[in-house]
Design an enzyme around this catalytic site. Structure first.
Site, PDB file in Angstrom:
ATOM      1  N   MET A 236       0.840  -1.201   0.000  1.00 30.04           N
ATOM      2  CA  MET A 236       0.000   0.000   0.000  1.00 30.04           C
ATOM      3  C   MET A 236       0.872   1.247   0.000  1.00 30.04           C
ATOM      4  SD  MET A 236      -2.881  -1.667   0.636  1.00 30.04           S
ATOM      5  CE  MET A 236      -3.037  -3.420   0.903  1.00 30.04           C
ATOM      6  N   PRO A 237       1.598   1.511  -1.042  1.00 28.79           N
ATOM      7  CA  PRO A 237       2.487   2.675  -0.954  1.00 28.79           C
ATOM      8  C   PRO A 237       1.823   3.962  -1.470  1.00 28.79           C
ATOM      9  CG  PRO A 237       3.371   0.937  -2.387  1.00 28.79           C
ATOM     10  CD  PRO A 237       1.896   0.677  -2.191  1.00 28.79           C
ATOM     11  N   TYR A 238       2.296   5.053  -0.906  1.00 26.58           N
ATOM     12  CA  TYR A 238       1.909   6.388  -1.352  1.00 26.58           C
ATOM     13  C   TYR A 238       3.196   7.185  -1.513  1.00 26.58           C
ATOM     14  CZ  TYR A 238       0.181  11.176  -1.081  1.00 26.58           C
ATOM     15  OH  TYR A 238      -0.071  12.496  -1.330  1.00 26.58           O
TER      16      TYR A 238
END
Lengths: 82, 82, 82, 82, 82, 82
Positions: free
Chosen positions: E1-3
């Site tokens: 779940m990268p941002y």
């Protein structure tokens, strides 16, 4: 003058991977926008899985569901093999 | 309605220094933009040196290089003095 | 290696004030934490008043209320003076 | 494609409350802007009270003042009752 | 779940370069941390040069100095050639 | 002392929707964590679709694909109906 902030869930990210993220993000800014590496800062934030949500659920819970589903799928495969 | 976020590497920042950063940043917004201190928020993030990169290297590694260079420089000075 | 992000509502902040914010924030980090100005980055974000909320209301609406209240207060003062 | 970041002081926020923040923020984006929950990310940051300032003081110090004032108010009430 | 959030000064970044930044940052997270591209979000912020400071000066002013220095250097080269 | 930052793509978000986001996010923090609305700040950032990427593609391009797919699906439905 770029600043890159990478937020990922805190799931076993090791020092070598952090090194690769820093190197890779800097290289990206240098290659695409011709930025000076000396003024390119990269900050990595590791977020506990309880504190990150997607689809309205915490990643902690999503991971539990994924494990549960994997176990069920395996059980069904074995039942079919017999 | 200002919000100030100060990100620094997590290298021995003590409570008194945090107090000074909060006081100073608030004073800056009050002085320059005539903002109300009661709605001026300051958040300090301490980032592990493994997680901050500049020039494509982690600050952990940059600090090691700086120490190494300081030791070499000192050794060279001593060699010249003899 | 500090990074300072200053968010304020977009209400007539001029170039000279931005200059003072950059200079002041950099000075703060140099003075309190002995940071190198060359690696101290300051980013100012101007947020439209429709997009900033406090007390559950947009700053646009809060400013309208403040103006309305100021006008009422003035009207009451004048009524008392007569 | 929303990303919601909630920053609060690190004062006894439990897993159930984090769950409610994630669920509530996602629901808000789905309801108001018709966003897809699957692409709605919520990240909660818990900030130590030493690292959050308002009115130019750390929350740690503001909490101490609040406790002190509550004790004084209680002492005054008791003195009046006698 | 990268941002991933990429902040750069607003100096002629075109759509093709943005495309490369998005593609490159996503590829980095997939390669280094084995993340799912479908949950990897990249947000690019273009910051006006008046609003970004380094070494206590706005990038607007630093660019003016660089131009001035380049003109002086060229003038000196020409003077030497004659 | 909460600070909520909502980032969404800049696709026709109107003032009434911003009002609802501010009101809803404030209400969430008050309800779940018993926070004071007077110190609860909400900041909405509208990000151009060229500047937001997911699955390694800009939202601009994803929207074009969605439109193209919708047109194709409609064409196929009509062909089947004849």
């Amino acid at each position: 003058m770029p600043y890159v902030n990478i937020k990922v869930t805190d799931e076993s990210v090791n020092a070598e991977q952090k090194r690769q993220l820093i190197e890779g993000a800097t290289h990206l800014l240098v290659t695409v926008l011709n930025k000076d590496p000396a003024t390119t800062h990269v900050v990595i934030d590791l977020v506990p899985t309880d504190n990150w949500g997607v689809s309205g659920k915490s990643v902690t819970r999503l991971r539990q569901q994924q494990v549960k589903e994997a176990i069920q799928a395996q059980a069904e495969r074995r039942a079919q093999e017999q």
